[in-house]
Design an enzyme around this catalytic site. Structure first.
Site, PDB file in Angstrom:
ATOM      1  N   GLY A 290     -13.689  15.778  10.238  1.00  0.00           N
ATOM      2  CA  GLY A 290     -15.103  15.429  10.097  1.00  0.00           C
ATOM      3  C   GLY A 290     -15.905  16.094  11.188  1.00  0.00           C
TER       4      GLY A 290
ATOM      5  CE1 TYR B 242     -16.150  17.463   2.893  1.00  0.00           C
ATOM      6  CE2 TYR B 242     -17.117  18.887   1.233  1.00  0.00           C
ATOM      7  CZ  TYR B 242     -16.775  18.634   2.537  1.00  0.00           C
ATOM      8  OH  TYR B 242     -17.071  19.559   3.509  1.00  0.00           O
ATOM      9  CE1 TYR B 243     -11.221  13.647  -5.600  1.00  0.00           C
ATOM     10  CE2 TYR B 243     -10.581  14.976  -3.705  1.00  0.00           C
ATOM     11  CZ  TYR B 243     -10.649  14.794  -5.066  1.00  0.00           C
ATOM     12  OH  TYR B 243     -10.140  15.757  -5.914  1.00  0.00           O
ATOM     13  NE  ARG B 244     -18.107  12.303   3.243  1.00  0.00           N
ATOM     14  CZ  ARG B 244     -18.210  12.791   4.476  1.00  0.00           C
ATOM     15  NH1 ARG B 244     -18.006  14.078   4.694  1.00  0.00           N
ATOM     16  NH2 ARG B 244     -18.520  12.011   5.488  1.00  0.00           N
TER      17      ARG B 244
ATOM     18  NE  ARG C  94     -18.876  21.275   5.385  1.00  0.00           N
ATOM     19  CZ  ARG C  94     -19.148  21.996   6.472  1.00  0.00           C
ATOM     20  NH1 ARG C  94     -20.166  22.849   6.450  1.00  0.00           N
ATOM     21  NH2 ARG C  94     -18.427  21.876   7.559  1.00  0.00           N
TER      22      ARG C  94
ATOM     23  CB  ALA D  45     -22.497  33.655  18.633  1.00  0.00           C
TER      24      ALA D  45
ATOM     25  CG  ASP E 249     -17.224  21.010  13.545  1.00  0.00           C
ATOM     26  OD1 ASP E 249     -18.414  21.132  13.206  1.00  0.00           O
ATOM     27  OD2 ASP E 249     -16.321  20.688  12.751  1.00  0.00           O
TER      28      ASP E 249
END
Length: 302
Positions: free
Chosen positions: A24, A94-96, A158, A218, A244
């Site tokens: 996450g 995803y399963y949310r 997303r 970057a 992240d």
């Protein structure tokens, strides 16, 4: 969320087994901060089930402050399955929905949630999960402004969770309150439709816009300067979580008082390290590991 990592690369339908882990975007960021010897507080809601216990204990074990993580018996903890290509690029399934975050509303929070906090970090993934999450984020941003706390924001777009139009509308409510905008090159182009970085910066008065370009490195844009940094050369195994890690190391440098070139060096190094190890946060480096990788310290093994 609970992450199920595939036992082999290739399309998910051909993967025979998976390994359970924790992931996450927001939690990855928090763990990235704690591994760099800073403190992180995570605000969230998870299911009061076995998977929720795994996440809670894992975060606490990494030194993340979980005092503002609530648990609900009404909605199960979210999960997702990861697909990894031969080049290390990942896809997420995803399963949310429904999400335990349905029970974390703006009414649950007061100013004390940011007591002792030096920076508020928000991810666009969070905004995509539940419609009311933008209200929660805006309330947190208001608290941050009252307390003179800077805000960093990673759009973490997303499009499996919502449309580009919904994302633009939600993010638009945040931009003018953001000090550090940490975004991928492709995300920036999708969100701002041909507008220049300078134009976006001037419109919203964002202190720094940081553009992550993967293997191209970057760039950072301030009101007066542009800074560029090449990426470290690696063999990517799994790129999920690299952004992240970049965010955490950049924010670490920002809070540590490092100049922008040094922040970029740290951030590129952290992102590269994560991409060399399978998993969302398994490769997040300690401060010593990061300094060894970027050449500040010598590794001595006995």
């Amino acid at each position: 969320m609970i992450v199920f990592n595939p036992s082999k690369t290739g399309p998910l339908r051909f993967v025979p087994s998976f390994e359970r882990a924790v992931g996450g975007a927001e939690l990855n960021f928090a763990i990235g901060i704690t591994r760099l010897d800073m403190e992180a507080r995570w605000i969230s809601c998870i299911g009061d089930d076995e998977f929720g216990k795994v996440i809670y204990n894992f975060a606490r074990g990494e030194g993340v402050d979980v005092s503002h993580v609530s648990r609900t018996p009404n909605i199960p903890t979210s999960i997702y399955f990861k697909e990894i290509g031969e080049d290390g690029a990942g896809k997420s399934f995803y399963y949310r929905k429904p999400s335990p975050l349905l029970e974390l509303t703006a009414d649950c929070l007061d100013e004390s949630v940011l007591d002792g906090v030096d920076l508020l970090h928000i991810s666009g993934v969070y905004l995509a999960v539940c419609e009311h999450n933008i209200e929660v984020a805006l309330k947190l941003v208001h608290f941050a402004k009252v307390k003179n706390i800077p805000v960093s924001f990673d759009p973490n777009l997303r499009l499996k969770l919502w449309t580009i139009e919904d994302a633009r509308a939600a993010y638009e409510k945040l931009y003018s309150s953001v000090n550090l905008l940490l975004t991928g090159q492709d995300e920036f182009e999708l969100l701002f439709e041909g507008r220049t970085v300078k134009g976006v910066q001037q419109q919203y008065q964002i202190d720094e816009i940081i553009i992550k370009k993967g293997e191209q490195g970057a760039s950072v844009y301030t009101a007066t300067e542009q800074y560029d940094r090449a990426a470290f050369s690696i063999r990517a195994i799994d790129t999920v979580g690299a952004g992240d890690a970049f965010d955490a190391a950049y924010v670490y440098g920002y809070l540590n008082g490092d100049d922008i070139p040094e922040r970029l060096r740290l951030a590129n190094g952290a992102g590269a390290l994560v991409a060399t190890i399978k998993g969302d946060n398994e490769g997040l480096p300690s401060l010593q590991e990061l300094k060894q990788f970027i050449g500040d310290e010598k590794l001595i093994e006995r």
